[in-house]
Design an enzyme around this catalytic site. Structure first.
Site, PDB file in Angstrom:
ATOM      1  N   GLU A 162      -3.164  -9.700   3.894  1.00 48.19           N
ATOM      2  CA  GLU A 162      -3.905  -9.435   5.145  1.00 48.19           C
ATOM      3  C   GLU A 162      -4.958 -10.484   5.445  1.00 48.19           C
ATOM      4  OE1 GLU A 162      -3.120  -7.193   2.884  1.00 48.19           O
ATOM      5  OE2 GLU A 162      -2.594  -5.264   3.789  1.00 48.19           O
TER       6      GLU A 162
ATOM      7  N   GLU B 123       0.835  -1.207   0.000  1.00 49.31           N
ATOM      8  CA  GLU B 123       0.000   0.000   0.000  1.00 49.31           C
ATOM      9  C   GLU B 123       0.872   1.261   0.000  1.00 49.31           C
ATOM     10  OE1 GLU B 123      -2.285  -1.564   3.359  1.00 49.31           O
ATOM     11  OE2 GLU B 123      -4.082  -1.126   2.186  1.00 49.31           O
TER      12      GLU B 123
HETATM   13  C1  3H9 Z   1      -1.059  -5.043   7.201  1.00 50.62           C
HETATM   14  O1  3H9 Z   1      -0.082  -4.647   6.646  1.00 50.62           O
HETATM   15  C2  3H9 Z   1      -2.327  -4.243   7.298  1.00 50.62           C
HETATM   16  C3  3H9 Z   1      -2.300  -3.062   6.397  1.00 50.62           C
HETATM   17  O2  3H9 Z   1      -3.297  -3.162   5.392  1.00 50.62           O
HETATM   18  C4  3H9 Z   1      -2.432  -1.761   7.167  1.00 50.62           C
HETATM   19  C5  3H9 Z   1      -3.762  -1.515   7.706  1.00 50.62           C
HETATM   20  C6  3H9 Z   1      -3.935  -0.167   8.368  1.00 50.62           C
HETATM   21  N1  3H9 Z   1       4.797  -7.360  11.591  1.00 50.62           N
HETATM   22  O3  3H9 Z   1       8.535 -14.912   8.747  1.00 50.62           O
HETATM   23  P1  3H9 Z   1       9.903 -14.652   9.287  1.00 50.62           P
HETATM   24  C7  3H9 Z   1       8.589 -10.754  11.954  1.00 50.62           C
HETATM   25  S1  3H9 Z   1      -1.086  -6.566   7.966  1.00 50.62           S
HETATM   26  C8  3H9 Z   1       5.551  -7.696  12.644  1.00 50.62           C
HETATM   27  O4  3H9 Z   1      10.425 -15.598  10.293  1.00 50.62           O
HETATM   28  P2  3H9 Z   1      10.958 -14.893   6.584  1.00 50.62           P
HETATM   29  C9  3H9 Z   1       8.319 -12.198  12.314  1.00 50.62           C
HETATM   30  O5  3H9 Z   1       7.388 -12.289  13.369  1.00 50.62           O
HETATM   31  C10 3H9 Z   1       0.518  -7.237   7.651  1.00 50.62           C
HETATM   32  N2  3H9 Z   1       6.513  -8.628  12.580  1.00 50.62           N
HETATM   33  O6  3H9 Z   1      10.992 -14.441   8.108  1.00 50.62           O
HETATM   34  C11 3H9 Z   1       9.704 -12.654  12.693  1.00 50.62           C
HETATM   35  O7  3H9 Z   1       9.942 -12.203  14.010  1.00 50.62           O
HETATM   36  P3  3H9 Z   1      10.945 -12.953  14.981  1.00 50.62           P
HETATM   37  C12 3H9 Z   1       0.623  -7.797   6.264  1.00 50.62           C
HETATM   38  C13 3H9 Z   1       6.696  -9.240  11.420  1.00 50.62           C
HETATM   39  O8  3H9 Z   1      12.162 -14.326   5.978  1.00 50.62           O
HETATM   40  C14 3H9 Z   1      10.606 -11.870  11.730  1.00 50.62           C
HETATM   41  O9  3H9 Z   1       9.818 -10.770  11.279  1.00 50.62           O
HETATM   42  N3  3H9 Z   1       1.906  -8.443   6.084  1.00 50.62           N
HETATM   43  C15 3H9 Z   1       5.949  -8.941  10.295  1.00 50.62           C
HETATM   44  O10 3H9 Z   1      10.685 -16.350   6.488  1.00 50.62           O
HETATM   45  C16 3H9 Z   1      11.044 -12.664  10.537  1.00 50.62           C
HETATM   46  O11 3H9 Z   1       9.891 -13.199   9.897  1.00 50.62           O
HETATM   47  C17 3H9 Z   1       2.077  -9.755   6.223  1.00 50.62           C
HETATM   48  O12 3H9 Z   1       1.149 -10.495   6.500  1.00 50.62           O
HETATM   49  C18 3H9 Z   1       4.961  -7.938  10.405  1.00 50.62           C
HETATM   50  N4  3H9 Z   1       4.181  -7.569   9.374  1.00 50.62           N
HETATM   51  O13 3H9 Z   1       9.657 -14.192   5.936  1.00 50.62           O
HETATM   52  C19 3H9 Z   1       3.470 -10.274   6.016  1.00 50.62           C
HETATM   53  N5  3H9 Z   1       6.343  -9.738   9.271  1.00 50.62           N
HETATM   54  O14 3H9 Z   1      12.280 -12.893  14.321  1.00 50.62           O
HETATM   55  C20 3H9 Z   1       3.849 -11.249   7.080  1.00 50.62           C
HETATM   56  C21 3H9 Z   1       7.339 -10.495   9.764  1.00 50.62           C
HETATM   57  O15 3H9 Z   1      10.836 -12.189  16.261  1.00 50.62           O
HETATM   58  N6  3H9 Z   1       5.228 -11.642   7.023  1.00 50.62           N
HETATM   59  N7  3H9 Z   1       7.562 -10.193  11.053  1.00 50.62           N
HETATM   60  O16 3H9 Z   1      10.420 -14.360  15.107  1.00 50.62           O
HETATM   61  C22 3H9 Z   1       5.696 -12.580   6.146  1.00 50.62           C
HETATM   62  O17 3H9 Z   1       4.983 -13.073   5.276  1.00 50.62           O
HETATM   63  C23 3H9 Z   1       7.126 -13.030   6.324  1.00 50.62           C
HETATM   64  O18 3H9 Z   1       7.497 -12.716   7.632  1.00 50.62           O
HETATM   65  C24 3H9 Z   1       8.154 -12.392   5.353  1.00 50.62           C
HETATM   66  C25 3H9 Z   1       9.583 -12.813   5.812  1.00 50.62           C
HETATM   67  C26 3H9 Z   1       7.884 -12.929   3.945  1.00 50.62           C
HETATM   68  C27 3H9 Z   1       8.076 -10.908   5.363  1.00 50.62           C
END
Ligand code: 3H9
Length: 680
Positions: A130, A110
């Site tokens: 999301e 976004e």
């Molecule tokens: C959103 O954006 C809503 C909007 O529309 C706004 C509305 C107003 N937040 O997965 P990993 C942490 S909703 C906080 O192990 P990888 C994760 O917990 C969001 N933390 O690594 C982990 O922490 P820790 C939409 C996050 O390389 C560390 O980062 N976005 C977030 O296998 C490493 O992550 C998503 O749904 C986050 N958003 O994969 C994306 N993302 O080291 C969700 C990650 O303490 N994330 N962390 O255990 C992913 O799909 C994967 O984490 C990503 C990296 C592909 C980014």
């Protein structure tokens, strides 16, 4: 105040970099800092254009998911005004270019959409995931995305949450350029751009909104339906009115149980790897894994290692057994290649990593040895003693048992501190769960290494204590026992399964028995008859079915009948059998509602989960939830059994357990932890 966003200059181009490890997630502070740095750069007369980028491997992985937990629990301000901040970014007077490497997900995409131009690496990951958190994009994605890629595709992306690559995004018009060095290309583009180009000013395709065709399963979830509705707003309403309606839909999702459950699972899958008292170590550099036993489990485990690029020695006792195992492995990989999941060449490479052997000769080269022989204590102890003699001193000695006492197995070797349970779930190369069973002597670093290795293997490792059935199977035993009791008391067989599949379980408890084979439990019960407590009710049906040779799918009959394609039909004979069994045991039969079926099966699971917590067999409720979601087909949108109990009310759970106790006796005594959680 920490500085997560900094600005630098390259000639007349300002570069604003978000540096908020690990994944540049946006929280209110980061959002305000982005706005401030961009506004300062825009106001600088020496700056012609601004590039927005992320430090490290990602652009922005989205809004900070932990922030949502703080908001819904009342610990943080409820105002998520990323949309407003992005609006102001888009209105910037000079060109604003996003340089995207890695993830531009959720609020990250976004943010890129609010920029005037986008440049991405070919393998960048762009999407609105999301919905996988029970949310919709709430910072303008549903209004801007359709203006670039068309509303049908935008609705599909927002409703199924799947991301696309930078290369695909270029084809679709979502990004302007792809480049191996997106930052350099974005700086060049910023230098050429004639002025701002705002997505909000672009026209949508003419005509009415056409909803995308999506599977029923996707549309069952509120967030998916709301995501489509939010995209439809782009058609129906002005840009501003669309944003307002989108914000309303977002908020409705944010406070839903579905979203709380899915966020719990997302964070939980990562939290289970952080166990108090266990060192966080990098995955051991295992180049070779040795597996003993080429049965179903051994084959699946060998494939799991080969899939992760690790060489495998697969040991059996006879050439025939090895041939059978290798044929099964080839068959599985050929099937994956035929379905297009992997290429033929890749299948060939993976098969080539697995070397069949008949002796322990090369075992000393292996970083880990996994024993996967038949579930028999004496056999496992004997095999482990042989492994002990052959394996390198620092190797991990893993035993793949689903129920046996790890400490007894470990006592067969001279180094019990290196022994750990690795309980894979069948088929091991498919199922994500790995229960890591900690014996009383297992060294913490062996547990830590197992957790890191699980991740490398693409598994979710959950540490559990040593007891009969560990966490998953011990609880499942109570759940399936209750399903049998219900049939004996008059519930229809299909009703029992349907009550649980309607709840969201991947399969009903009786169908699961047929799939796994009813004879397994029957044989174990025969061996343990002498341990049964007199006077405590035992389920009777599965023993009777087994006595009739009805072992489930493999014999074409169990609770149901199965044809050659394993298609299931009900069998009135089993309903008659249930009535006979009940009459002989003096069990009164009655009509039983699906509500009661669901509550009894789930609360049997939850009450046992509470006992497991009391005993320290699972360290935290989240460990149990992740085991159930990743290994037992529990719906992620319910959060796992313990989260479900929390969301539907611990007090309700307790009261219902008490009610069942008054009717059914001591198997329903509430666990002390349940009492505590209910505040009763
Ligand atoms: C959103 O954006 C809503 C909007 O529309 C706004 C509305 C107003 N937040 O997965 P990993 C942490 S909703 C906080 O192990 P990888 C994760 O917990 C969001 N933390 O690594 C982990 O922490 P820790 C939409 C996050 O390389 C560390 O980062 N976005 C977030 O296998 C490493 O992550 C998503 O749904 C986050 N958003 O994969 C994306 N993302 O080291 C969700 C990650 O303490 N994330 N962390 O255990 C992913 O799909 C994967 O984490 C990503 C990296 C592909 C980014």
């Amino acid at each position: 105040m920490p500085d997560f966003v900094h600005a630098s200059r390259e000639g007349s181009i300002a570069i604003v970099t978000i540096d908020h490890p690990p994944v540049n997630a946006i929280n209110p502070l980061v959002a305000r800092q982005i706005q401030a740095r961009v506004a300062e750069a825009m106001a600088d007369p020496g700056v012609a254009a601004v590039v927005l980028t992320g430090a490290g491997r990602n652009f922005i992985a989205g809004y900070d998911i932990k922030e949502f937990v703080r908001i819904t629990s009342g610990a943080a301000d409820a105002d998520v005004d990323l949309g407003g901040i992005l609006d102001r970014l888009e209105m910037s007077p000079k060109p604003l270019v996003a340089a995207i490497r890695g993830a531009a997900l959720g609020g990250g995409l976004e943010t890129a959409l609010a920029c005037h131009y986008r440049v991405a690496a070919p393998d960048a990951q762009l999407g609105q995931p999301e919905v996988k958190l029970g949310l919709i994009p709430g910072a303008g994605g549903p209004q801007r995305l359709p203006r670039l890629v068309g509303s049908q595709l935008a609705a599909k992306m927002c409703a199924n949450g799947d991301s696309i690559t930078g290369a695909a995004a270029k084809e679709l018009g979502l990004v302007d350029e792809v480049a191996d060095d997106p930052l350099a290309a974005a700086i060049a583009l910023a230098g050429r751009a004639s002025g701002p180009r705002r997505v909000r000013d672009m026209c949508l395709e003419p005509g009415a909104f056409a909803a995308p065709a999506l599977p029923e399963k996707v549309l069952e979830r509120m967030a998916a339906r709301h995501a489509i509705a939010a995209v439809e707003c782009a058609h129906r309403l002005t840009f501003e009115a669309g944003l307002a309606e989108e914000a309303r839909l977002f908020r409705e999702c944010l406070y839903s149980d579905e979203s709380k459950a899915l966020i719990h699972v997302f964070l939980g899958e990562r939290e289970v790897a952080k166990v108090p008292g266990i060192p966080a170590v990098p995955a051991p550099a295992v180049k070779l894994a040795a597996i003993v036993g080429g049965g179903t489990m051994g084959v699946g485990i060998a494939m799991t290692y080969a899939n992760a690029g690790i060489g495998v020695l697969l040991k059996e006792t006879t050439g025939e057994a090895l041939d059978r195992a290798m044929a099964a492995i080839r068959g599985n990989y050929d099937a994956s290649a035929a379905k297009g999941r992997i290429s033929k060449e890749e299948a060939g490479r993976r098969i080539a990593r697995i070397q069949p052997v008949l002796d322990y000769e090369r075992f000393a080269e292996a970083g880990i040895v996994v024993e996967a022989v038949f579930e028999d204590m004496d056999l496992k102890r004997a095999v482990l003693a042989e492994i002990d003699a052959a394996a390198a001193p620092d190797a991990i000695l893993a035993t793949n048992t689903s129920s046996l006492d790890i400490d007894r197995i470990a006592s067969a070797v001279r180094r019990p501190e290196r022994v750990v349970g690795h309980h894979f779930f069948s088929p091991a190369h498919v199922m994500r769960l790995l229960e890591i069973v900690r014996g009383k002597e297992t060294a913490p670093e062996v547990i830590g290494a197992s957790l890191a290795l699980a991740r490398k293997l693409g598994k979710v490792g959950v540490v559990v204590g040593n007891c009969k059935g560990f966490v998953g199977n011990r609880m499942f035993h109570c759940y399936r026992r209750e399903a049998q009791f219900l049939v004996e008391e008059g519930a229809g067989i299909q009703d029992v399964d349907a009550a649980l599949t309607e709840f969201g379980m991947a399969m009903g408890p009786l169908s699961v028995g047929d799939l796994a084979g009813l004879d397994i439990g029957w044989r174990i019960r025969q061996q343990h008859r002498h341990l049964e407590k007199p006077g405590v009710r035992k389920p009777l049906m599965e023993d009777r079915l087994c006595e009739m040779g009805r072992f489930g799918q493999k014999t074409g009959a169990g609770w149901y009948l199965y044809d050659a394609t394993r298609k299931r039909t009900s069998d009135p004979q089993v309903e008659v059998l249930a009535a006979e069994v009940a009459a002989a045991a003096g069990i009164e039969r009655r009509q039983i509602s699906r509500d009661e079926i669901r509550d009894r099966c789930l609360l049997a699971l939850i009450n046992e989960g509470c006992r497991i917590l009391e005993e320290g067999i699972a360290a935290r409720p989240v460990d149990i939830d992740i085991i159930y979601v990743t290994g037992y087909g529990f719906p992620a949108w319910r959060g796992g059994p313990m989260k479900y109990a929390e969301l539907s009310g611990w007090r309700r759970a307790y009261d219902r357990v008490r009610e069942f106790e008054s009717r059914h006796g001591e198997l329903w005594t509430p666990a002390a932890r349940l009492l505590e959680l209910a505040g009763a």
